[in-house]
Motif scaffolding. Structure first.
Motif, PDB file in Angstrom:
ATOM      1  N   ALA A 338       0.814  -1.211   0.000  1.00  0.00           N
ATOM      2  CA  ALA A 338       0.000   0.000   0.000  1.00  0.00           C
ATOM      3  C   ALA A 338       0.848   1.262   0.000  1.00  0.00           C
ATOM      4  O   ALA A 338       0.365   2.328  -0.375  1.00  0.00           O
ATOM      5  CB  ALA A 338      -0.943  -0.005   1.205  1.00  0.00           C
ATOM      6  N   ILE A 339       2.118   1.157   0.380  1.00  0.00           N
ATOM      7  CA  ILE A 339       2.976   2.344   0.346  1.00  0.00           C
ATOM      8  C   ILE A 339       3.017   2.909  -1.080  1.00  0.00           C
ATOM      9  O   ILE A 339       3.098   4.131  -1.281  1.00  0.00           O
ATOM     10  CB  ILE A 339       4.401   2.031   0.876  1.00  0.00           C
ATOM     11  N   VAL A 341       0.527   2.961  -3.166  1.00  0.00           N
ATOM     12  CA  VAL A 341      -0.711   3.730  -3.364  1.00  0.00           C
ATOM     13  C   VAL A 341      -0.637   5.052  -2.602  1.00  0.00           C
ATOM     14  O   VAL A 341      -1.079   6.093  -3.092  1.00  0.00           O
ATOM     15  CB  VAL A 341      -1.943   2.907  -2.928  1.00  0.00           C
ATOM     16  N   VAL A 342      -0.063   5.009  -1.380  1.00  0.00           N
ATOM     17  CA  VAL A 342       0.112   6.239  -0.606  1.00  0.00           C
ATOM     18  C   VAL A 342       0.929   7.239  -1.425  1.00  0.00           C
ATOM     19  O   VAL A 342       0.578   8.419  -1.546  1.00  0.00           O
ATOM     20  CB  VAL A 342       0.826   5.949   0.735  1.00  0.00           C
ATOM     21  N   GLN A 344       1.331   7.350  -4.658  1.00  0.00           N
ATOM     22  CA  GLN A 344       0.552   7.835  -5.802  1.00  0.00           C
ATOM     23  C   GLN A 344      -0.375   8.977  -5.403  1.00  0.00           C
ATOM     24  O   GLN A 344      -0.420  10.026  -6.047  1.00  0.00           O
ATOM     25  CB  GLN A 344      -0.306   6.707  -6.381  1.00  0.00           C
ATOM     26  N   GLY A 345      -1.132   8.753  -4.323  1.00  0.00           N
ATOM     27  CA  GLY A 345      -2.065   9.781  -3.868  1.00  0.00           C
ATOM     28  C   GLY A 345      -1.330  11.058  -3.491  1.00  0.00           C
ATOM     29  O   GLY A 345      -1.754  12.164  -3.841  1.00  0.00           O
ATOM     30  N   ALA A 346      -0.191  10.895  -2.798  1.00  0.00           N
ATOM     31  CA  ALA A 346       0.564  12.069  -2.368  1.00  0.00           C
ATOM     32  C   ALA A 346       1.119  12.829  -3.572  1.00  0.00           C
ATOM     33  O   ALA A 346       1.091  14.060  -3.609  1.00  0.00           O
ATOM     34  CB  ALA A 346       1.691  11.641  -1.426  1.00  0.00           C
ATOM     35  N   LEU A 348      -0.169  13.058  -6.493  1.00  0.00           N
ATOM     36  CA  LEU A 348      -1.279  13.784  -7.116  1.00  0.00           C
ATOM     37  C   LEU A 348      -1.629  15.028  -6.308  1.00  0.00           C
ATOM     38  O   LEU A 348      -1.850  16.112  -6.863  1.00  0.00           O
ATOM     39  CB  LEU A 348      -2.485  12.859  -7.242  1.00  0.00           C
ATOM     40  N   LEU A 349      -1.666  14.885  -4.975  1.00  0.00           N
ATOM     41  CA  LEU A 349      -2.001  16.036  -4.133  1.00  0.00           C
ATOM     42  C   LEU A 349      -0.976  17.146  -4.306  1.00  0.00           C
ATOM     43  O   LEU A 349      -1.326  18.321  -4.443  1.00  0.00           O
ATOM     44  CB  LEU A 349      -2.071  15.609  -2.658  1.00  0.00           C
ATOM     45  N   LEU A 352      -1.253  18.860  -7.670  1.00  0.00           N
ATOM     46  CA  LEU A 352      -2.380  19.796  -7.683  1.00  0.00           C
ATOM     47  C   LEU A 352      -1.987  21.120  -7.058  1.00  0.00           C
ATOM     48  O   LEU A 352      -2.282  22.193  -7.579  1.00  0.00           O
ATOM     49  CB  LEU A 352      -3.542  19.210  -6.881  1.00  0.00           C
TER      50      LEU A 352
ATOM     51  N   LEU B  95     -10.507  13.089  -5.797  1.00  0.00           N
ATOM     52  CA  LEU B  95     -10.062  11.760  -6.227  1.00  0.00           C
ATOM     53  C   LEU B  95      -8.701  11.432  -5.634  1.00  0.00           C
ATOM     54  O   LEU B  95      -8.446  10.299  -5.217  1.00  0.00           O
ATOM     55  CB  LEU B  95      -9.980  11.702  -7.749  1.00  0.00           C
ATOM     56  N   ALA B  96      -7.832  12.450  -5.596  1.00  0.00           N
ATOM     57  CA  ALA B  96      -6.514  12.236  -4.997  1.00  0.00           C
ATOM     58  C   ALA B  96      -6.673  11.824  -3.543  1.00  0.00           C
ATOM     59  O   ALA B  96      -5.970  10.939  -3.048  1.00  0.00           O
ATOM     60  CB  ALA B  96      -5.669  13.496  -5.104  1.00  0.00           C
ATOM     61  N   MET B  97      -7.632  12.458  -2.858  1.00  0.00           N
ATOM     62  CA  MET B  97      -7.933  12.114  -1.464  1.00  0.00           C
ATOM     63  C   MET B  97      -8.305  10.641  -1.341  1.00  0.00           C
ATOM     64  O   MET B  97      -7.849   9.947  -0.429  1.00  0.00           O
ATOM     65  CB  MET B  97      -9.132  12.936  -0.981  1.00  0.00           C
ATOM     66  N   ILE B  99      -7.590   8.154  -3.346  1.00  0.00           N
ATOM     67  CA  ILE B  99      -6.459   7.269  -3.620  1.00  0.00           C
ATOM     68  C   ILE B  99      -5.471   7.290  -2.453  1.00  0.00           C
ATOM     69  O   ILE B  99      -5.042   6.241  -1.958  1.00  0.00           O
ATOM     70  CB  ILE B  99      -5.776   7.666  -4.941  1.00  0.00           C
ATOM     71  N   PHE B 100      -5.165   8.500  -1.992  1.00  0.00           N
ATOM     72  CA  PHE B 100      -4.224   8.643  -0.878  1.00  0.00           C
ATOM     73  C   PHE B 100      -4.752   7.918   0.366  1.00  0.00           C
ATOM     74  O   PHE B 100      -4.040   7.137   1.002  1.00  0.00           O
ATOM     75  CB  PHE B 100      -4.012  10.126  -0.589  1.00  0.00           C
ATOM     76  N   GLY B 103      -4.791   4.077   0.071  1.00  0.00           N
ATOM     77  CA  GLY B 103      -3.460   3.520   0.267  1.00  0.00           C
ATOM     78  C   GLY B 103      -3.023   3.596   1.712  1.00  0.00           C
ATOM     79  O   GLY B 103      -2.537   2.631   2.288  1.00  0.00           O
ATOM     80  N   LEU B 104      -3.251   4.776   2.326  1.00  0.00           N
ATOM     81  CA  LEU B 104      -2.780   4.981   3.688  1.00  0.00           C
ATOM     82  C   LEU B 104      -3.508   4.074   4.670  1.00  0.00           C
ATOM     83  O   LEU B 104      -2.895   3.492   5.571  1.00  0.00           O
ATOM     84  CB  LEU B 104      -2.957   6.451   4.084  1.00  0.00           C
TER      85      LEU B 104
END
Lengths: 372, 312
Positions: A338-339, A341-342, A344-346, A348-349, A352, B95-97, B99-100, B103-104
């Motif tokens: 899952a790290i 995915v973490v 990836q999300g970070a 993107l944030l 942005l 959406l980023a939220m 996904i983040f 994962g977290l």
């Protein structure tokens, strides 16, 4: 806004420096890596060692990079699918489900049609059926969006859960067409040999996980890039994205533009699913649902700022996170996958947030102390 | 067929509705201010996993709920900072939220995956009320938070429609320029309600973990409830009171597959039945987007639009 005696202002840039298109994503990745490092340290893993292994297993070793390119193959497709829709302000998040349907459609063609066809024809047929199935899966949201204005966000997302259950049904819930009849173990029926491609060996004796479909993905990205710049269709979608009213006054057919963009987006994600058939899987495989390539495609598209060629690079970057993450999970000091995915999300944030600095200039000036 | 099991299904539907109400109430007040937060699913997951971990470590229900809510505050603060502060695209940020947070929650929840919940929320005893046929078990057999949630809906409805801050909230979503001209701060209204909304969502996730989730299991714990809650906002036409009925309806569609499975009623394969909640939600969305329904809905007019004063 005044911070610590200094006036902080944002001024809109008139000209956006070209270098920022590269710097902002890179800095986003860097910040995401730092955030990921904090979470790693908090859970008792050494960030440096973990990232070192991630780099090695994801990018720099022979099997690392070939696994990564293999995984990037469908990810480029879902990234293109997301970029294609998002750049027209159509926020389809159904790539995940369309990917599954592409896998199902491709498998159907691979079982039913490919046996009678030579490889040169069988492989394209499987890919086309995957694209059709992906497009079909987004057809209902596309028509709803174009005709009734139903938000495509929630409708495409809901269908992801339906698609997930559909794959489960074909493999676990029934003894149907897609299930291997030769065993009671729930697994997919293999497609005809003529529908499969051999992986690249890169001039070695080794068997890799990179398939020729990677080149098709790259080609797709380049063709899309060129087509959307040069064609009338590309121009119309760009006008519509900037200003739907302008497009309407100019006599462009908004219902057609919206639905066609969503359908092409679905087809792109579907091709990705079919590539999984002609490449590594060769059958309907629920394993695809563990990876989340559809959702990752959205991140890839956003990081590439909806630029089709940049999608290739972003997809390879993200696929590397995943393959590197897989290796970490199996290492002596297992770090949950899952790290990836973490991160990836970070990314993107931060990307942005970084957009702001592309569009605006930050100026900090000392506030003059008021004189009595 | 056993009539008791359907009674339980109704009771379960009302129970599931609590999470749906909390999540959609959070989304509703966020959207009323003009900010769309698609991160509901992520907020629920983070709320659930945080509550689980804190509950596991401390054994204290209240501490677990509090920390989980604070995590929701933290995540929605990021969303507010990106969308209100930095005027980033609200859809992509949401959406980023997701996904983040997905994962977290998976990452920090890995060590306890599959473990049974450490504390649980028990139904309260309402004495004679639970003896009433049908209504007893269906309406009066729940925990304190379910009833508090109903009260919260009434309070939110009063707040939005009958108070001055509520008026400003609605104005921030419908006509931010007016709020600005009148001297109010659109940004502040949006910040406050985005954060409050995130807190509600995460609390909803935490409650779900302790009241309904048997064990922490990332993929299956929320299973798309956050997205259904977003559809519920449209269904309720951005009005809190209407969310209750919709939540019970959606809760029912979520519960029926389990009931059929438990009763071994196999009209259709379970994997097909599991599609129903999503298909029903989709069908409801379609009906709501017909031109006639749309006129009656009244979505916040500037939903998703950043407010920039100098561009006015």
């Amino acid at each position: 806004m005044i911070v610590l005696g200094r006036r902080v202002r944002l001024e809109q840039r008139l000209v956006q420096p070209a270098s920022h298109a590269v710097i902002v994503p890179l800095v986003s990745v860097l910040f995401a890596v730092i955030i990921g490092g904090i979470f790693l340290a908090m859970t008792g893993h050494s960030p440096l060692r973990t990232y070192g292994e991630l780099l090695d297993n994801g990018y720099t070793s022979f099997y690392g990079i070939t696994d990564t390119l293999g995984l990037a193959t469908p990810l480029i497709c879902t990234g293109l699918a997301a970029a294609f829709a998002f750049r027209m302000n159509l926020y389809s998040i159904g790539q995940e489900g369309q990917l599954y349907l592409g896998m199902i459609g491709g498998a159907w063609a691979g079982i039913a049609l490919a046996g009678a066809l030579p490889k040169m024809i069988a492989v394209p047929v499987v890919l086309v059926f995957g694209a059709l199935a992906g497009a079909a899966w987004v057809a209902v949201p596309a028509v709803l969006r174009a005709r009734l204005g139903t938000s495509e966000i929630v409708s495409t997302l809901l269908l992801n859960y339906v698609a997930l259950n559909l794959v489960n049904y074909f493999i676990f819930g029934s003894a149907g067409y897609f299930r291997d009849p030769t065993t009671s173990f729930p697994q997919g029926r293999p497609v005809a040999e003529s529908a499969r491609l051999e992986p690249f060996s890169f001039f070695t004796e080794k068997v890799t996980n990179t398939y020729p479909t990677f080149l098709i993905s790259v080609l797709l990205a380049i063709v899309l890039f060129w087509f959307m710049r040069r064609s009338n269709y590309g121009y119309e979608t760009a006008v519509y994205a900037d200003s739907p009213n302008t497009a309407r006054y100019a006599g462009m057919n908004s219902a057609w533009l919206q639905s066609s963009v969503l359908l092409i987006s679905g087809a792109l994600a579907g091709v990705g699913g079919a590539m999984y058939i002609v490449g590594p899987a060769g059958k309907v495989d629920p394993g695809l649902m563990q990876i989340g390539l559809g959702y990752a495609g959205i991140v890839v598209a956003a990081l590439a700022r909806y630029n089709f060629v940049a999608v290739i690079l972003a997809a390879v970057l993200f696929a590397g996170l995943r393959t590197g993450g897989n290796a970490l999970q199996a290492s002596t000091d297992p770090v949950p996958i899952a790290i990836a995915v973490v991160l990836q999300g970070a990314v993107l944030l931060f990307a942005l947030g970084g957009e702001l600095f592309r569009r605006n200039k930050l100026t900090v000036t000392r506030v003059q102390a008021a004189t009595a | 067929m056993n009539s008791n099991i359907w009674l339980l299904t109704f009771a379960d539907a009302i129970s599931i509705a609590t999470t749906l109400i909390l999540a959609s109430l959070g989304a509703m007040i966020t959207e009323r201010s003009g900010v769309i937060n698609l991160g509901v699913e992520g907020m629920l997951l983070m709320g659930a996993v945080t509550a689980f971990l804190v509950g596991d470590a401390s054994g204290n229900l209240w501490l677990a709920l509090l920390i989980a809510t604070l995590v929701g505050v933290a995540l929605s603060t990021v969303h507010a900072a990106l969308t209100v502060g930095l005027r980033a695209n609200q859809i992509v940020s949401g959406l980023a939220m997701v996904i983040f947070a997905t994962g977290l929650s998976q990452f920090i929840g890995k060590p306890v995956e599959g473990d049974p919940r450490p504390v649980q929320i028990e139904p309260i005893d309402l004495g004679g009320l639970s003896g009433i046929p049908f209504f007893g078990p269906v309406v009066f057999g729940h925990d304190i938070f379910t009833y508090l949630t109903w009260a919260l809906v009434a309070a939110a409805s009063f707040y939005i429609h009958r108070t001055r801050p509520g008026l400003l909230l609605r104005a921030a979503g419908d006509a931010p320029a007016t709020v600005d001209a009148q001297g109010g701060s659109v940004a502040r209204i949006r910040w406050v309600h985005t954060i409050a909304g995130g807190a509600l969502m995460a609390f909803g996730g935490a409650w779900y973990m302790f009241a309904r989730g048997a064990a922490w299991n990332q993929a299956a714990t929320t299973n798309g409830i956050g997205w259904i809650a977003l559809a519920l906002v449209v269904f309720a036409s951005w009005r809190p009171l209407r969310a209750i009925g919709g939540a019970v309806l959606f809760g029912f569609t979520l519960q029926v597959p389990f009931t059929l499975q438990a009763e071994q009623i196999r009209i259709l394969p379970p994997t097909i039945v599991a599609m129903f909640p999503y298909l029903v939600t989709l069908a409801v969305l379609v009906v709501l987007s017909t031109p006639r329904a749309r006129r009656l809905l009244g979505a916040p007019k500037m939903l998703g639009q950043p407010f920039v004063r100098d561009e006015r």
